[in-house]
Design a protein around this motif. Structure first.
Motif, PDB file in Angstrom:
ATOM      1  N   ASN A 121      43.795  44.023  52.078  1.00  0.00           N
ATOM      2  CA  ASN A 121      43.757  44.074  53.224  1.00  0.00           C
ATOM      3  C   ASN A 121      43.183  44.876  54.011  1.00  0.00           C
ATOM      4  O   ASN A 121      43.274  45.672  55.307  1.00  0.00           O
ATOM      5  CB  ASN A 121      45.358  44.059  53.833  1.00  0.00           C
ATOM      6  CG  ASN A 121      45.522  43.277  55.041  1.00  0.00           C
ATOM      7  OD1 ASN A 121      44.974  42.475  55.388  1.00  0.00           O
ATOM      8  ND2 ASN A 121      46.615  43.958  55.687  1.00  0.00           N
ATOM      9  N   SER A 175      43.600  32.017  51.993  1.00  0.00           N
ATOM     10  CA  SER A 175      44.837  32.218  52.993  1.00  0.00           C
ATOM     11  C   SER A 175      46.074  32.629  52.018  1.00  0.00           C
ATOM     12  O   SER A 175      46.970  33.155  52.440  1.00  0.00           O
ATOM     13  CB  SER A 175      45.265  30.920  53.573  1.00  0.00           C
ATOM     14  OG  SER A 175      45.706  29.965  52.651  1.00  0.00           O
ATOM     15  N   MET A 176      45.963  32.401  50.476  1.00  0.00           N
ATOM     16  CA  MET A 176      47.098  32.616  49.868  1.00  0.00           C
ATOM     17  C   MET A 176      47.121  34.312  49.360  1.00  0.00           C
ATOM     18  O   MET A 176      47.884  34.762  48.418  1.00  0.00           O
ATOM     19  CB  MET A 176      46.960  31.867  48.529  1.00  0.00           C
ATOM     20  CG  MET A 176      47.208  30.369  48.788  1.00  0.00           C
ATOM     21  SD  MET A 176      48.940  30.087  49.216  1.00  0.00           S
ATOM     22  CE  MET A 176      48.745  28.083  49.786  1.00  0.00           C
ATOM     23  N   GLY A 178      47.380  36.509  51.478  1.00  0.00           N
ATOM     24  CA  GLY A 178      48.531  37.078  52.457  1.00  0.00           C
ATOM     25  C   GLY A 178      47.689  37.716  53.614  1.00  0.00           C
ATOM     26  O   GLY A 178      47.896  38.896  53.844  1.00  0.00           O
ATOM     27  N   THR A 180      46.158  38.602  57.491  1.00  0.00           N
ATOM     28  CA  THR A 180      46.583  38.592  58.606  1.00  0.00           C
ATOM     29  C   THR A 180      46.046  37.358  59.250  1.00  0.00           C
ATOM     30  O   THR A 180      46.663  36.775  60.192  1.00  0.00           O
ATOM     31  CB  THR A 180      45.782  39.994  59.371  1.00  0.00           C
ATOM     32  OG1 THR A 180      46.257  40.964  58.642  1.00  0.00           O
ATOM     33  CG2 THR A 180      46.573  40.145  60.855  1.00  0.00           C
ATOM     34  N   MET A 246      45.770  29.853  59.901  1.00  0.00           N
ATOM     35  CA  MET A 246      47.021  30.632  59.218  1.00  0.00           C
ATOM     36  C   MET A 246      47.082  31.814  60.124  1.00  0.00           C
ATOM     37  O   MET A 246      46.263  32.555  59.620  1.00  0.00           O
ATOM     38  CB  MET A 246      47.093  30.654  57.774  1.00  0.00           C
ATOM     39  CG  MET A 246      48.256  31.104  56.950  1.00  0.00           C
ATOM     40  SD  MET A 246      48.302  33.006  57.130  1.00  0.00           S
ATOM     41  CE  MET A 246      47.073  33.247  55.988  1.00  0.00           C
ATOM     42  N   ASP A 248      49.771  34.902  59.899  1.00  0.00           N
ATOM     43  CA  ASP A 248      51.134  35.498  59.290  1.00  0.00           C
ATOM     44  C   ASP A 248      51.725  34.709  58.713  1.00  0.00           C
ATOM     45  O   ASP A 248      52.869  34.705  58.706  1.00  0.00           O
ATOM     46  CB  ASP A 248      51.760  36.375  60.593  1.00  0.00           C
ATOM     47  CG  ASP A 248      51.169  37.655  61.420  1.00  0.00           C
ATOM     48  OD1 ASP A 248      50.425  38.340  60.490  1.00  0.00           O
ATOM     49  OD2 ASP A 248      51.029  37.513  62.527  1.00  0.00           O
ATOM     50  N   GLY A 249      51.316  33.897  57.906  1.00  0.00           N
ATOM     51  CA  GLY A 249      52.080  33.158  56.871  1.00  0.00           C
ATOM     52  C   GLY A 249      52.028  31.443  57.370  1.00  0.00           C
ATOM     53  O   GLY A 249      52.633  30.844  57.035  1.00  0.00           O
ATOM     54  N   THR A 250      52.007  31.620  58.819  1.00  0.00           N
ATOM     55  CA  THR A 250      52.238  30.068  59.350  1.00  0.00           C
ATOM     56  C   THR A 250      51.104  29.417  59.472  1.00  0.00           C
ATOM     57  O   THR A 250      49.941  29.764  60.128  1.00  0.00           O
ATOM     58  CB  THR A 250      52.772  30.280  60.957  1.00  0.00           C
ATOM     59  OG1 THR A 250      54.157  31.284  60.647  1.00  0.00           O
ATOM     60  CG2 THR A 250      53.296  29.141  61.435  1.00  0.00           C
ATOM     61  N   TYR A 251      51.144  28.170  59.115  1.00  0.00           N
ATOM     62  CA  TYR A 251      49.839  27.317  59.046  1.00  0.00           C
ATOM     63  C   TYR A 251      49.924  26.362  60.169  1.00  0.00           C
ATOM     64  O   TYR A 251      50.826  25.865  60.634  1.00  0.00           O
ATOM     65  CB  TYR A 251      49.679  26.507  57.638  1.00  0.00           C
ATOM     66  CG  TYR A 251      49.285  27.376  56.638  1.00  0.00           C
ATOM     67  CD1 TYR A 251      47.874  27.163  56.177  1.00  0.00           C
ATOM     68  CD2 TYR A 251      50.401  28.095  55.867  1.00  0.00           C
ATOM     69  CE1 TYR A 251      47.878  27.969  54.889  1.00  0.00           C
ATOM     70  CE2 TYR A 251      50.008  28.772  54.615  1.00  0.00           C
ATOM     71  CZ  TYR A 251      48.761  28.709  54.432  1.00  0.00           C
ATOM     72  OH  TYR A 251      48.335  29.688  53.089  1.00  0.00           O
TER      73      TYR A 251
END
Length: 301
Positions: A121, A175-176, A178, A180, A246, A248-251
């Motif tokens: 990150n 994206s996998m 994790g 930002t 994506m 914070d984990g929301t697509y």
């Protein structure tokens, strides 16, 4: 202010002289990203089309108005990691640390350092302009090259008929990690691209942000230079290159095609696809449909 107004008012950080090919999507990506990032930016551009055109410029003079470095083909993210950390130690978190790299330096040669930096990150915005090949050295296939494409290393002949494998779908892989922020964009959808560059720059102050931009190449793909935006737009219409993000984990799917055009319609007029068989087209269509269904499930559609 609209996203297009933001782009119109921003100062170009690329010099007027440009040695990129006519209709080059990579040049448009470079200019757009750096316009939004502004003068308080340091950019890393690995060997490739934009290193030759965007950095060297004309007559071996710098093609950019901001600090730029050409790292190795395989260590762009590592180089920018060190740069990001030293500026943070100096209390200069305001400096934008940006990569503008081709698909070869991103999905292939540079994937190890890219994945490692994303997993840690590190604070940067990494932009990949994907023209589906090593264009700067004569168009060799990369892992993001579409199946059936004619390249110098996957020629049309009696042994093989273009590239034999489906492309690696890199943005979903990133994206996998994790992240930002992770998104796809296209030179055909400029407002969407500007929005995502702004989001990516903001996210890069917190961690690793990745933007994968569709950048078709008239020279390598063999279509007229004035058709570049049309080709890019049709890729989005056919779900060959869907636009999503994506956070914070929301697509979220940004452009939903209720009536997508077919892969068969998309490949018309593009020279690298001229020898596709009916089976090849069907195979690509199946991969496109399966990938889009996966994205819809991730986005809760």
């Amino acid at each position: 202010m609209s996203y297009i107004d933001v782009l119109n008012k921003a100062e170009d950080q690329v010099t007027p002289g440009m040695s990129a090919c006519q209709g080059c999507g990579g040049e448009l990506v470079l200019r757009t990203v750096l316009k939004i990032a502004g003068e308080n930016t340091i950019v890393g551009i690995p060997p490739g089309c934009m290193a030759g055109a965007g950095v060297v410029g004309w007559n071996y003079a710098n093609g950019l108005k901001i600090p730029v470095h050409i790292p190795l083909l395989d260590n762009t993210a590592s180089f920018l990691t060190g740069l990001s950390q030293i500026y943070e130690r100096k209390g200069r978190a305001d400096v934008n640390i940006v990569a503008v790299a081709g698909d070869g330096a991103t999905a292939d040669c540079g994937f190890q350092s890219l994945s490692a930096s994303a997993e840690r990150n590190e604070k940067m915005l990494y932009v990949c302009y994907d023209n589906e090949g090593y264009m700067n050295t004569g168009y060799q296939r990369s892992s993001t090259t579409t199946k059936g494409s004619r390249t110098s290393t996957t020629p049309i002949g009696t042994v093989i008929n273009g590239k034999q494998q489906q492309q690696k779908y890199l943005p979903l892989i990133l994206s996998m990690h994790g992240l930002t922020y992770c998104a796809t964009a296209s030179v055909s959808h400029m407002a969407d691209l500007v929005m995502k560059v702004e989001k990516g720059l903001e996210a890069s102050k917190k961690g690793f942000a990745y933007l994968h931009v569709f950048s078709p190449c008239p020279t390598g793909w063999a279509y007229p230079a004035d058709k570049a935006i049309e080709v890019a737009r049709n890729a989005v219409k056919a779900n060959v290159f869907p636009l999503w993000e994506m956070e914070d984990g929301t697509y979220k799917i940004n452009v939903a095609n209720k009536m997508p055009i077919s892969v068969e319609e998309f490949v018309k007029g593009i020279g690298k696809f001229k020898n596709l068989s009916r089976e090849d087209v069907g195979s690509i269509q199946k991969a496109v449909d399966e990938r889009y269904e996966l994205l819809k499930r991730l986005a809760g559609v």
